[in-house]
Scaffold this motif. Structure first.
Motif, mmCIF file in Angstrom:
data_model
loop_
_atom_site.group_PDB
_atom_site.id
_atom_site.type_symbol
_atom_site.label_atom_id
_atom_site.label_comp_id
_atom_site.label_asym_id
_atom_site.label_seq_id
_atom_site.Cartn_x
_atom_site.Cartn_y
_atom_site.Cartn_z
ATOM 1 N N LEU A 100 1.006 -0.790 -0.230
ATOM 2 C CA LEU A 100 -0.098 0.099 0.168
ATOM 3 C C LEU A 100 0.969 1.191 -0.232
ATOM 4 O O LEU A 100 0.836 1.728 -0.752
ATOM 5 N N MET A 101 1.711 0.915 1.039
ATOM 6 C CA MET A 101 2.984 2.814 0.779
ATOM 7 C C MET A 101 3.407 2.717 0.230
ATOM 8 O O MET A 101 3.796 3.502 -0.580
ATOM 9 N N GLY A 102 4.021 1.306 -1.047
ATOM 10 C CA GLY A 102 4.559 1.846 -2.327
ATOM 11 C C GLY A 102 3.284 2.478 -3.792
ATOM 12 O O GLY A 102 4.040 3.643 -4.463
ATOM 13 N N GLN A 103 1.862 1.861 -3.470
ATOM 14 C CA GLN A 103 1.288 2.822 -3.982
ATOM 15 C C GLN A 103 1.135 4.526 -3.623
ATOM 16 O O GLN A 103 0.716 4.877 -5.000
ATOM 17 N N VAL A 104 1.056 4.231 -2.527
ATOM 18 C CA VAL A 104 0.291 5.783 -2.278
ATOM 19 C C VAL A 104 1.637 7.109 -2.284
ATOM 20 O O VAL A 104 1.657 7.819 -3.163
ATOM 21 N N ARG A 105 2.870 5.927 -2.142
ATOM 22 C CA ARG A 105 4.243 6.775 -2.783
ATOM 23 C C ARG A 105 4.461 7.312 -3.870
ATOM 24 O O ARG A 105 4.741 8.056 -4.510
ATOM 25 N N SER A 106 3.792 6.146 -4.951
ATOM 26 C CA SER A 106 3.841 6.440 -6.360
ATOM 27 C C SER A 106 2.864 7.221 -7.240
ATOM 28 O O SER A 106 3.040 8.458 -7.572
ATOM 29 N N MET A 107 1.515 7.727 -6.052
ATOM 30 C CA MET A 107 0.945 8.472 -6.544
ATOM 31 C C MET A 107 1.355 9.645 -6.112
ATOM 32 O O MET A 107 0.412 11.041 -6.953
ATOM 33 N N GLY A 108 1.803 10.002 -4.949
ATOM 34 C CA GLY A 108 1.971 11.494 -4.255
ATOM 35 C C GLY A 108 3.318 12.000 -5.117
ATOM 36 O O GLY A 108 3.121 12.934 -5.718
ATOM 37 N N ARG A 109 4.332 10.589 -6.011
ATOM 38 C CA ARG A 109 5.691 11.289 -6.533
ATOM 39 C C ARG A 109 4.694 11.924 -8.304
ATOM 40 O O ARG A 109 4.924 13.090 -8.052
ATOM 41 N N ALA B 236 -4.001 16.091 -1.616
ATOM 42 C CA ALA B 236 -5.111 15.901 -1.394
ATOM 43 C C ALA B 236 -5.528 14.894 -3.335
ATOM 44 O O ALA B 236 -6.286 14.362 -3.081
ATOM 45 N N ALA B 237 -4.728 15.420 -3.738
ATOM 46 C CA ALA B 237 -5.049 14.274 -5.347
ATOM 47 C C ALA B 237 -4.427 13.418 -5.200
ATOM 48 O O ALA B 237 -5.009 12.194 -5.269
ATOM 49 N N THR B 238 -3.126 13.208 -4.329
ATOM 50 C CA THR B 238 -3.037 11.334 -3.965
ATOM 51 C C THR B 238 -3.825 10.545 -3.491
ATOM 52 O O THR B 238 -4.419 10.058 -3.820
ATOM 53 N N GLU B 239 -4.229 11.699 -1.997
ATOM 54 C CA GLU B 239 -6.058 11.279 -1.556
ATOM 55 C C GLU B 239 -7.090 10.525 -2.579
ATOM 56 O O GLU B 239 -7.547 9.054 -2.111
ATOM 57 N N GLN B 240 -7.482 11.617 -3.644
ATOM 58 C CA GLN B 240 -8.775 11.160 -4.217
ATOM 59 C C GLN B 240 -8.193 9.869 -5.350
ATOM 60 O O GLN B 240 -8.861 8.928 -5.802
ATOM 61 N N ALA B 241 -6.361 9.810 -5.474
ATOM 62 C CA ALA B 241 -6.447 9.090 -6.760
ATOM 63 C C ALA B 241 -5.837 7.630 -6.143
ATOM 64 O O ALA B 241 -6.995 6.483 -6.721
ATOM 65 N N VAL C 196 -7.354 1.844 -3.560
ATOM 66 C CA VAL C 196 -6.105 1.568 -2.749
ATOM 67 C C VAL C 196 -6.804 2.301 -1.201
ATOM 68 O O VAL C 196 -6.646 3.710 -0.743
ATOM 69 N N ARG C 197 -7.306 0.782 -0.068
ATOM 70 C CA ARG C 197 -7.531 1.435 0.577
ATOM 71 C C ARG C 197 -6.192 1.851 2.045
ATOM 72 O O ARG C 197 -5.801 1.025 2.637
ATOM 73 N N ALA C 198 -5.502 2.811 1.271
ATOM 74 C CA ALA C 198 -4.752 3.024 2.560
ATOM 75 C C ALA C 198 -5.446 4.177 3.348
ATOM 76 O O ALA C 198 -5.661 4.763 3.330
ATOM 77 N N THR C 199 -4.373 4.046 4.366
ATOM 78 C CA THR C 199 -4.944 5.338 5.819
ATOM 79 C C THR C 199 -3.784 5.305 6.523
ATOM 80 O O THR C 199 -2.856 4.726 6.720
ATOM 81 N N GLY C 200 -3.700 6.480 6.919
ATOM 82 C CA GLY C 200 -2.785 6.365 7.813
ATOM 83 C C GLY C 200 -2.357 7.588 8.250
ATOM 84 O O GLY C 200 -3.379 9.146 7.993
ATOM 85 N N THR C 201 -0.623 8.358 8.140
ATOM 86 C CA THR C 201 -0.306 10.093 7.859
ATOM 87 C C THR C 201 0.393 10.187 7.120
ATOM 88 O O THR C 201 1.730 9.544 6.670
ATOM 89 N N VAL C 202 0.313 11.170 6.397
ATOM 90 C CA VAL C 202 1.510 11.910 5.546
ATOM 91 C C VAL C 202 1.954 13.086 5.968
ATOM 92 O O VAL C 202 0.422 14.036 6.284
ATOM 93 N N LEU C 203 2.970 13.974 5.381
ATOM 94 C CA LEU C 203 3.463 15.123 5.407
ATOM 95 C C LEU C 203 4.177 15.657 4.303
ATOM 96 O O LEU C 203 5.262 14.563 3.678
ATOM 97 N N GLN C 204 3.833 16.708 3.358
ATOM 98 C CA GLN C 204 4.386 16.647 2.487
ATOM 99 C C GLN C 204 4.436 17.995 2.530
ATOM 100 O O GLN C 204 4.100 19.103 3.195
ATOM 101 N N ALA C 205 6.034 18.465 1.989
ATOM 102 C CA ALA C 205 6.793 19.703 2.158
ATOM 103 C C ALA C 205 7.685 20.794 1.000
ATOM 104 O O ALA C 205 7.792 19.499 0.372
ATOM 105 N N HIS C 206 7.406 21.814 1.142
ATOM 106 C CA HIS C 206 8.446 22.047 -0.143
ATOM 107 C C HIS C 206 9.348 23.462 0.079
ATOM 108 O O HIS C 206 8.849 24.221 1.252
ATOM 109 N N LEU C 207 10.245 23.097 -0.109
ATOM 110 C CA LEU C 207 11.283 23.861 0.295
ATOM 111 C C LEU C 207 11.704 24.632 -1.130
ATOM 112 O O LEU C 207 12.439 24.056 -2.183
ATOM 113 N N ARG C 208 11.752 25.959 -0.958
ATOM 114 C CA ARG C 208 11.940 26.730 -2.203
ATOM 115 C C ARG C 208 13.396 28.016 -1.589
ATOM 116 O O ARG C 208 12.780 28.883 -0.062
#
Length: 611
Positions: free
Chosen positions: A433-442, A458-463, A469-481
């Motif tokens: 499940l993690m691999g699928q979520v990670r790929s969708m997030g990428r 939100a796009a990853t969750e909707q995908a 893909v019945r994945a639940t848990g916690t995710v943090l997305q951060a952008h450094l610019r």
């Protein structure tokens, strides 16, 4: 002869009834068989497990676990109420998924009395292959028995058969010598050997790898056989033989290369080729059978007698156990029975250990393929580590990711997307499940290089919802610019994840608060995911992590985060890889087992001009 007479014939077989009598078992509780039933109940996950013996008049339960009254007290039922008699008549397992519907059970009153929703029974036999009864498990609800559950039950039924055969052999030996002065001593020896086998069986049931198996084999030195040395050699698919030494064994290891071949002229190779027990009771017997080079390795150990026994495997001989004595030793028929039974136990354990090792290898390759190779950026130093909790699979649901956005059209120079997540679970399923979520997030990140972190989450969750893909848990997305001057801007969104910690150049720390509903429940979100931001200075270090780093049973999570702040404050982040390693070591303790997966991802902003 009527059809009923034909069906009753196996039950009334004189040889079978004699074997039952020789077990010495009836409707009295037997500690070893009660323990075996309890192990079956726990391993298969059924509320009731029974070791049932079937005579021509009734069935008795010398071993039981989870059975209610009055049967737990009487430990018997009439033959007419016995489901186990089907195994005796047919000689085959009886698998029932719905006791109320299956024609073999629906008219049996015991189905209603005991509450048999589902039944799985494996025959237990004597040495002649006669079915004496069964090891069975019962669920109170209808149930589809899985193949792995039936395999475990069959393995335990095999152990039960071996125990019954040993009881019969021990009873025979006692009867043959009942009128001699040595009868009492022989009975004590048989009992001790039975205890040795039971102890070995229980110890081997918990061995999941070759190193544990080797340790248990070493422990056989202290058993009733009293060998001075026990050697373990495994066969490989190409005909090679691999001796597994234990440096903690008092005697050994053998001299010579640990690798040999099945065609060599040695006792081990001969046993592996022929698959038979090989007995050499004295140095003369060894010298008569093998060349001097083969004799020397045992003489150097001071061994005067050796016995080699093959380990049974699914494709032939899986290995060889060697027992060595420091005095001449003639292995009698009862010791041979113990040795071959031990070899059977070890062979079954070896098969399981090799399966687990293959599973670990595949799982590790899967995890390594899914973990990101961190990009090399001019203005950001990245380092990350992943530590799985799973002792067997070595994989789990935690991950980290870092995506260099420099090459993406519209992205700022030195921009990087960071992510950490924790999908519920600690096994291969969670990793999948993690691999699928990670790929969708990428994918979502690459499609939105300048987009908000909340939009990517939100796009990853909707995908996941759209693809099932019945994945639940916690995710943090951060952008450094890069920001104005030498500053940096970090924007982040958190779907239930723990707060980032920023270590400043002077050693002070800041916890970046703000969290939304956990990942995987978009239908429950009353408000959209929120983007938060903070400006960072050269020398700052952002630490992202999962709960395995800070959360401990019986301890408050805030205390764990406070420990993390104190830990990173005391470390130098300029060597980012060492900083991450030292953070994990200090938080977990050197060599201390951890009860959850751990991910740490650090992004250090060097106090120098960006290239």
């Amino acid at each position: 002869m009527t059809e009923d007479d034909d069906a009753h014939a196996p039950l009334a077989d004189p040889g079978r009834l004699a074997a039952l009598a020789e077990t010495g078992l009836g409707n009295e509780s037997d500690a070893a068989l009660d323990a075996l039933a309890e192990r079956a109940r726990q391993r298969v996950g059924a509320p009731v497990a029974l070791v049932s013996l079937v005579t021509d008049r009734e069935q008795v339960f010398p071993g039981l676990a989870g059975l209610g009254e009055p049967w737990a007290h009487t430990r018997r039922t009439p033959l007419s109420a016995s489901l186990c008699r089907h195994e005796v008549v047919t000689g085959a397992p009886l698998i029932i998924e719905d006791g109320a519907l299956d024609p073999r059970s629906r008219d049996n009153p015991v189905v209603t009395d005991i509450g048999i929703g589902a039944y799985a029974g494996i025959p237990v036999t004597d040495a002649a292959g006669r079915v004496l009864g069964s090891l069975c498990v019962i669920d109170h609800q209808p149930r589809r028995w899985r193949e792995d559950e039936l395999a475990v039950l069959a393995d335990l039924a095999h152990s039960c058969s071996l125990e019954l055969r040993l009881r019969i052999a021990t009873r025979d030996a006692h009867q043959e010598r009942a009128r001699t002065d040595t009868a009492e001593a022989m009975l004590r020896v048989a009992f001790t050997r039975s205890q040795l086998l039971l102890t070995a069986s229980q110890a081997l049931a918990h061995a999941d790898d070759i190193s544990q198996l080797r340790e248990i084999v070493t422990d056989l030195v202290s058993g009733d056989l009293k060998p001075a040395y026990v050697g373990l050699t495994l066969t490989e698919s190409d005909g090679d033989l691999h001796r597994i030494d234990d440096p903690l064994q008092a005697l050994g290891p053998e001299s010579g290369d640990a690798f040999s071949h099945v065609e060599d002229d040695t006792p081990i190779a001969l046993t592996a080729r022929e698959g038979n027990l090989q007995l050499y009771p004295d140095p003369e017997a060894i010298a008569a059978a093998f060349p001097e080079t083969a004799q020397r390795r045992y003489a150097e150990l001071g061994l005067h007698a050796i016995t080699c026994v093959p380990l049974p495997g699914p494709d032939g001989v899986a290995g060889v156990l060697l027992f060595g004595w420091d005095t001449p030793h003639d292995v009698d028929v009862h010791e041979q029975a113990v040795i071959t039974t031990l070899a059977g136990y070890v062979g079954h354990t070896l098969e399981r250990a090799r399966f687990v090792e293959d599973r670990v290898t595949v799982a590790r390759e899967l995890q390594e393929a899914m973990l990101t190779r961190l990009p090399d950026l001019a203005g950001v130093r990245l380092a990350a580590r992943y530590l799985p909790v799973g002792r067997h699979e070595q994989v789990g649901g935690d991950w980290y990711d870092a995506i260099d956005l420099n090459a993406v059209d519209g992205a700022d120079r030195d921009a990087v997307a960071l992510a950490v997540g924790d999908i519920t679970g600690h096994d291969i399923h969670a990793a999948t499940l993690m691999g699928q979520v990670r790929s969708m997030g990428r994918q979502a990140t690459w499609e939105r290089p300048t987009g908000a972190p909340s939009a990517i989450l939100a796009a990853t969750e909707q995908a996941c919802v759209a693809t099932g893909v019945r994945a639940t848990g916690t995710v943090l997305q951060a952008h450094l610019r890069p920001d104005a001057g030498d500053r940096w801007l970090m924007r982040w969104a958190s779907a239930g994840h723990l707060p980032p910690v920023v270590r400043h150049p002077d050693g002070s720390t800041t916890v970046l608060t703000g969290v939304d509903l956990m990942f995987g429940y978009p239908e429950l979100r009353e408000v959209p995911l929120t983007d938060r931001q903070v400006r960072l200075a050269p020398g700052d270090t952002v630490v992202l992590y999962t709960d395995g780093l800070v959360e401990r049973r019986g301890s408050d999570l805030d205390i764990g985060i406070r420990r993390l702040r104190d830990t990173v404050a005391a470390l130098d982040p300029t060597d980012t890889a060492r900083f991450v390693d030292d953070t994990i070591r200090r938080m977990l303790g050197q060599g201390t087992p951890h009860d959850d997966d751990v991910v740490v991802l650090a992004a250090h902003l060097p106090a120098t001009d960006r290239r």
